[in-house]
Enzyme design. Structure first.
Site, PDB file in Angstrom:
ATOM      1  CB  VAL A   8     107.360  48.297  50.574  1.00 37.95           C
ATOM      2  CG1 VAL A   8     106.390  48.244  51.621  1.00 37.95           C
ATOM      3  CG2 VAL A   8     108.932  48.386  51.175  1.00 37.95           C
ATOM      4  CB  SER A   9     107.878  48.108  45.211  1.00 37.21           C
ATOM      5  OG  SER A   9     106.841  47.216  45.004  1.00 37.21           O
ATOM      6  CB  SER A  10     111.354  51.293  45.861  1.00 38.84           C
ATOM      7  OG  SER A  10     110.499  52.219  46.621  1.00 38.84           O
ATOM      8  CD  GLN A  13     106.333  51.149  47.224  1.00 36.35           C
ATOM      9  OE1 GLN A  13     106.645  50.004  47.591  1.00 36.35           O
ATOM     10  NE2 GLN A  13     105.473  51.705  46.237  1.00 36.35           N
TER      11      GLN A  13
END
Length: 210
Positions: A8-10, A13
């Site tokens: 996941v990007s961060s 998330q």
């Protein structure tokens, strides 16, 4: 051996949707690797850890191609390293009909050619999507700045404190000034971090002197 890779990007998330898919495939928790960071490059701790345990014949499951990465050249390089150098297979669950390297492997040299074509197309799409996201973010930031909006976390100022914080401040300000309580204790009482705490006290002192 079945291996699952999730990205996941961060940190904000949620990876649960991808995780549930991996568990439904019967992948053991110890063989599920999760990274919470951008897909712009492959310098991710758990991705690297995953590659270190991959052996010939293993099967790596990834939810979607952009979960592997969003860099065009990097996706192709990593895919080929896993499937050809390490001898494992990759299945992209979102496009399983097209992206199951076992199917291409069974077709010999023709399969490699077809795999390269599909991979180039979809990794290009993934990179273009990353660029569009960055462009939209930049445009949104520029618009917000033009409209005078503050970006990032809300600024904490004296006027934004709650009534209970104001009461604590008023009841303990002189105690702090007279060194009856420490700054650390006062910060905890107010629930503020150091920089914000001293900024608030400076603002409060200036207002009291008016």
């Amino acid at each position: 051996m079945k291996i699952g890779y999730i990205r996941v990007s961060s940190k904000d998330q949620n990876e649960n949707r991808q995780l549930e898919k991996m568990k439904q495939l019967g992948i053991e928790d110890r063989f599920i690797f999760i990274d919470k960071q951008s897909g712009a490059n492959f310098d991710r701790p758990n991705y690297i850890s995953m590659k270190n345990i991959i052996r010939e014949g293993d099967l790596v499951y990834i939810d979607a191609l952009d979960r592997l990465g969003r860099n065009y050249d990097g996706i192709i390089k990593e895919w080929k390293e896993i499937t050809r150098s390490l001898g494992a297979n990759i299945v992209i669950l979102e496009n399983e009909t097209l992206f199951d390297s076992r199917k291409f492997r069974d077709m010999g040299d023709l399969g490699k050619l077809m795999e390269d074509q599909f991979l180039s197309l979809l990794s290009y799409v993934a990179e273009q999507e990353r660029k569009k996201i960055r462009q939209r973010q930049a445009e949104g930031i520029a618009l917000a700045k033009a409209q005078g909006k503050h970006l990032g976390r809300p600024r904490i100022a004296l006027d934004t404190l709650s009534k209970s914080q104001i009461d604590i401040l008023e009841n303990n300000y002189l105690k702090w000034k007279n060194k009856e309580i420490t700054g650390v204790k006062f910060m905890k009482m107010l629930g503020l971090k150091k920089n914000t705490f001293y900024k608030i006290l400076k603002e409060y002192a200036a207002r009291k002197s008016l």
